[in-house]
Design a protein around this motif. Structure first.
Motif, PDB file in Angstrom:
ATOM      1  N   THR A 272     -13.667  13.689  58.447  1.00 52.94           N
ATOM      2  CA  THR A 272     -14.682  12.638  58.279  1.00 52.94           C
ATOM      3  C   THR A 272     -15.650  12.552  59.447  1.00 52.94           C
TER       4      THR A 272
ATOM      5  N   LEU B 294     -12.693  11.940  52.317  1.00 51.87           N
ATOM      6  CA  LEU B 294     -14.158  11.854  52.293  1.00 51.87           C
ATOM      7  C   LEU B 294     -14.621  10.748  51.351  1.00 51.87           C
TER       8      LEU B 294
ATOM      9  N   LEU C 109     -20.589   9.914  56.848  1.00 51.62           N
ATOM     10  CA  LEU C 109     -20.109  11.255  57.175  1.00 51.62           C
ATOM     11  C   LEU C 109     -21.123  11.964  58.064  1.00 51.62           C
TER      12      LEU C 109
END
Length: 494
Positions: A11, A35, A68
């Motif tokens: 991540t 994710l 992210l």
């Protein structure tokens, strides 16, 4: 292409493209789930809309997901099976690479090592993954005035668990050596025959010898072959202006008294068929008739890169088979290095003639095993197609070792019989042996012919006529096989 291996939280990973697998039925693996959680459910939301079914090889590219650091996330379908086959895994990797090649990012990070592949541990998965990526990036455009567009992608990182980091790294290193060997093999095969002739291959061997202290290279020319009594070898070359060469490359990586493995490669740099002329259609592909020698070259490249602790002798039987006033005729009888005489019924069965003398020459190295590799018979393509190499031998243990290496390397072979009844098809009324055995069981009778010159050691024969190159159309070209199989066999000996 640069390949790296590391362990890092997915991540917080900075990368141009992060590749993640998603299964059928909206199944998220550990990486995809992490994710999805970090991006506030963005991935699961897309899957619910039906944007990606998750079938093997499907892909969906996502940009700038919230929270992210990866610029893009590439979702790749991995199907519904808990354990993938080698073929499914390769399809997933190839589909990922096909998308990555067209993107602007200079790097990518793959999490595909988390997938479960039947019979594959972390090392073996990394091998398959990197070999597939590297092979898929191969380009041969040195004779094109307009070169391929340079690709932005320069670096690929494999993400692995800390516990599997060392095995994944080792698999990646081995795969890179094998892939580079395959690329060298493909380059040699794809070169035009007006450039890639026996003398050219000899120069390549000399250059390799100069670059590696533990590799000794010797080139045997016509005079030396004549002194050795290599009448079959010389008969093939006598119709060509290109002189024949037997190339001897002796790699000493093991103990001095350790018996070497000997690899013998058929190196017919162009095969017209000689007086038994081939049809014109597709004859251009007969430049690939040296792919046995090229694969031995490529395997040696991999061995040198890995500096394997073994002794290896590579013998390349190089000649050009051409029709001319001086060419061998059907009906000619020649005396081989072994003293056996051969009636040449068909001059297009020339590979076995250069190989038989080279197999006799191999005796002087007192080998633990001899393996010859040759694009020997069209009959092998009829029998096994283009997916599997034909395998024969006089030692069950050696044959099984090669079969096992082929399965592990995903470069498979299949054993054909060498029953005594087939030997009778080679009977000649005028000489000890004929060079063809009629239309039936052509691959097997070719193996039977070679077996008569390999009685002093454990021997196996790989017929790669169907696997060494892709035939026809814009996609034709050398494949680099069976470099993975041969390198795996040698790794197993270590």
């Amino acid at each position: 292409m640069q390949f790296l291996v590391k362990s890092s939280p997915v991540t917080t990973l900075k990368t141009a493209t992060l590749v993640v697998a998603v299964g059928e039925g909206r199944k998220l693996g550990a990486t995809a789930a992490a994710l999805d959680l970090a991006s506030d459910g963005a991935i699961s939301s897309l899957l619910k809309r039906g944007d990606l079914a998750g079938k093997v090889g499907q892909s969906l590219l996502l940009h700038s997901l919230a929270n992210l650091k990866a610029e893009r996330v590439l979702l790749v379908g991995c199907g519904k099976d808990a354990e993938l086959s080698d073929r499914q895994f390769r399809k997933i990797v190839a589909a990922s690479h096909a998308v990555l090649k067209g993107l602007g990012g200079s790097d990518a990070t793959l999490t595909l090592t988390e997938l479960s592949v039947k019979g594959r541990d972390a090392y073996a998965k990394a091998r398959l993954l990197v070999e597939t990526l590297a092979d898929g990036g191969y380009v041969f455009d040195q004779f094109k005035s307009q070169k391929a567009e340079p690709r932005a992608l320069k670096k690929i990182t494999l993400l692995a668990d800390k516990a599997e980091l060392a095995d994944t790294e080792r698999g990646s290193q081995h795969a890179q050596a094998i892939a580079n060997g395959m690329a060298f093999t493909r380059d040699l095969g794809n070169l035009p025959p007006n450039l890639c002739h026996p003398s050219y291959l000899a120069e390549q061997a000399k250059a390799l010898g100069k670059a590696h202290k533990n590799l000794k290279v010797e080139i045997l020319d016509e005079k030396e072959l004549k002194k050795l009594g290599a009448g079959a070898f010389l008969a093939v070359a006598q119709g060509s202006d290109q002189p024949p060469r037997m190339i001897v490359m002796n790699y000493q990586g093991g103990k001095k008294d350790a018996k070497p493995v000997v690899l013998v490669g058929k190196g017919i740099t162009f095969d017209t068929g000689g007086i038994s002329l081939k049809p014109g259609l597709g004859m251009d592909e007969m430049k690939y008739d040296m792919c046995g020698a090229a694969s031995v070259f490529g395997t040696l490249h991999a061995v040198l890169a890995l500096q394997l602790p073994i002794n290896l002798v590579c013998l390349l039987a190089c000649a050009e088979n051409m029709p001319s006033g001086g060419a061998t005729r059907p009906g000619d009888i020649v005396t081989t290095m072994s003293g056996q005489t051969v009636e040449i019924l068909n001059t297009d069965a020339e590979g076995r003639l250069v190989l038989c003398d080279t197999l006799t020459y191999a005796e002087r190295f007192k080998p633990q095993a001899v393996i010859d590799i040759a694009t020997l018979t069209g009959a092998c393509i009829v029998a096994l197609g283009s997916n599997t190499s034909g395998l024969m031998g006089n030692d069950d243990a050696l044959v099984q070792q090669l079969l096992d290496a082929g399965v592990y390397a995903d470069d498979r072979a299949w054993q054909l019989p060498l029953f005594e009844e087939y030997q009778e098809q080679l009977d000649s009324p005028f000489a000890d042996i004929a060079n063809i055995g009629g239309p039936k069981a052509g691959s097997i009778t070719a193996g039977c012919f070679l077996s008569r010159f390999a009685k002093q050691y454990h021997w196996a024969h790989l017929d790669i006529a169907g696997t060494a190159w892709i035939s026809g159309g814009k996609d034709k070209g050398a494949t680099g096989r069976p470099v993975p199989l041969l390198t795996q066999y040698l790794l197993d000996r270590v």
